[in-house]
Design a protein around this motif. Structure first.
Motif, PDB file in Angstrom:
ATOM      1  N   ARG A  96       0.823  -1.359  -0.150  1.00 20.37           N
ATOM      2  CA  ARG A  96      -0.173   0.202  -0.003  1.00 20.37           C
ATOM      3  C   ARG A  96       1.061   1.245   0.209  1.00 20.37           C
ATOM      4  NH1 ARG A  96      -4.722  -2.290   3.555  1.00 20.37           N
ATOM      5  NH2 ARG A  96      -3.150  -1.437   5.202  1.00 20.37           N
ATOM      6  N   LYS A  97       1.785   1.285   0.856  1.00 22.03           N
ATOM      7  CA  LYS A  97       2.943   2.357   0.735  1.00 22.03           C
ATOM      8  C   LYS A  97       3.513   2.870  -0.293  1.00 22.03           C
ATOM      9  CE  LYS A  97       5.706   4.117   4.398  1.00 22.03           C
ATOM     10  NZ  LYS A  97       7.080   3.497   5.244  1.00 22.03           N
ATOM     11  N   HIS A  98       3.690   1.248  -1.147  1.00 20.49           N
ATOM     12  CA  HIS A  98       4.276   1.568  -2.621  1.00 20.49           C
ATOM     13  C   HIS A  98       3.215   2.413  -3.859  1.00 20.49           C
ATOM     14  CE1 HIS A  98       7.414   0.287  -5.549  1.00 20.49           C
ATOM     15  NE2 HIS A  98       6.253   0.146  -6.771  1.00 20.49           N
ATOM     16  N   GLU A  99       2.077   1.708  -3.722  1.00 23.52           N
ATOM     17  CA  GLU A  99       0.870   1.731  -4.525  1.00 23.52           C
ATOM     18  C   GLU A  99       0.685   3.741  -4.426  1.00 23.52           C
ATOM     19  OE1 GLU A  99      -3.197   0.604  -4.204  1.00 23.52           O
ATOM     20  OE2 GLU A  99      -2.149  -1.274  -4.228  1.00 23.52           O
ATOM     21  N   ARG A 100       0.624   4.040  -2.440  1.00 20.01           N
ATOM     22  CA  ARG A 100       0.334   5.339  -2.214  1.00 20.01           C
ATOM     23  C   ARG A 100       1.227   6.388  -3.347  1.00 20.01           C
ATOM     24  NH1 ARG A 100      -1.703   3.588   2.373  1.00 20.01           N
ATOM     25  NH2 ARG A 100       0.852   4.383   3.189  1.00 20.01           N
ATOM     26  N   ALA A 101       2.734   5.718  -3.170  1.00 20.76           N
ATOM     27  CA  ALA A 101       3.811   6.693  -3.425  1.00 20.76           C
ATOM     28  C   ALA A 101       4.034   6.669  -5.439  1.00 20.76           C
ATOM     29  CB  ALA A 101       5.667   5.687  -3.137  1.00 20.76           C
ATOM     30  N   ALA A 102       3.497   5.435  -5.551  1.00 23.46           N
ATOM     31  CA  ALA A 102       3.070   5.533  -7.073  1.00 23.46           C
ATOM     32  C   ALA A 102       2.106   6.513  -7.358  1.00 23.46           C
ATOM     33  CB  ALA A 102       3.091   4.424  -7.356  1.00 23.46           C
ATOM     34  N   ARG A 103       1.641   6.361  -6.096  1.00 22.24           N
ATOM     35  CA  ARG A 103       0.112   7.767  -7.318  1.00 22.24           C
ATOM     36  C   ARG A 103       0.441   9.041  -7.000  1.00 22.24           C
ATOM     37  NH1 ARG A 103      -4.080   6.531  -3.782  1.00 22.24           N
ATOM     38  NH2 ARG A 103      -3.775   4.455  -3.522  1.00 22.24           N
ATOM     39  N   LYS A 104       1.454   9.763  -6.024  1.00 24.04           N
ATOM     40  CA  LYS A 104       2.340  10.787  -6.026  1.00 24.04           C
ATOM     41  C   LYS A 104       2.389  11.530  -7.216  1.00 24.04           C
ATOM     42  CE  LYS A 104       1.531  11.036  -1.316  1.00 24.04           C
ATOM     43  NZ  LYS A 104       1.967  10.634   0.233  1.00 24.04           N
ATOM     44  N   GLU A 105       3.675  10.545  -7.893  1.00 26.73           N
ATOM     45  CA  GLU A 105       4.259  11.293  -8.872  1.00 26.73           C
ATOM     46  C   GLU A 105       3.724  11.735  -9.976  1.00 26.73           C
ATOM     47  OE1 GLU A 105       7.316   7.673  -7.186  1.00 26.73           O
ATOM     48  OE2 GLU A 105       6.753   7.626  -8.627  1.00 26.73           O
TER      49      GLU A 105
END
Ligand SMILES: [Zn+2]
Length: 105
Positions: A96-105
């Motif tokens: 989930r952390k990974h997903e959120r980081a990806a969405r912020k980019e």
């Protein structure tokens, strides 16, 4: 939770139970966390899940060290494959952390 508690019931420093009424719709009085909203963001929820998971793991390791785990049987309601559950929770948090980081980019 579904049921109404009559008293807050938090453990007090003198060893008793808190007898104040819980806040409406809550299980604790305002002195014992009843006013807390809990984690409000997905990040916050993952943080608290992560802390909980670490705590479970520490407890589990401690029990293993002391050899408590298989003496007197397994505690009722305790999942037997705690290792796997902890690993799964970690995986979920990380993804989930990974997903959120990806969405912020
Ligand atoms: Zn209380």
């Amino acid at each position: 939770m579904g049921y109404e508690q009559l008293f807050c019931g938090a453990r007090t420093r003198s060893g008793g139970r808190c007898l104040r009424y819980p806040l409406e719709g809550k299980r604790r009085c305002k002195l014992h966390g009843g006013a807390s909203t809990g984690p409000r963001t997905p990040e916050g929820r993952d943080n608290s899940l992560s802390t909980l998971t670490n705590g479970h793991q520490q407890w589990y390791e401690r029990m293993k060290e002391r050899g408590y785990l298989f003496r007197g049987g397994w505690p009722k309601g305790m999942p037997r494959c705690l290792d796997r559950i902890i690993a799964k929770a970690r995986e979920l948090i990380a993804s989930r952390k990974h997903e959120r980081a990806a969405r912020k980019e």
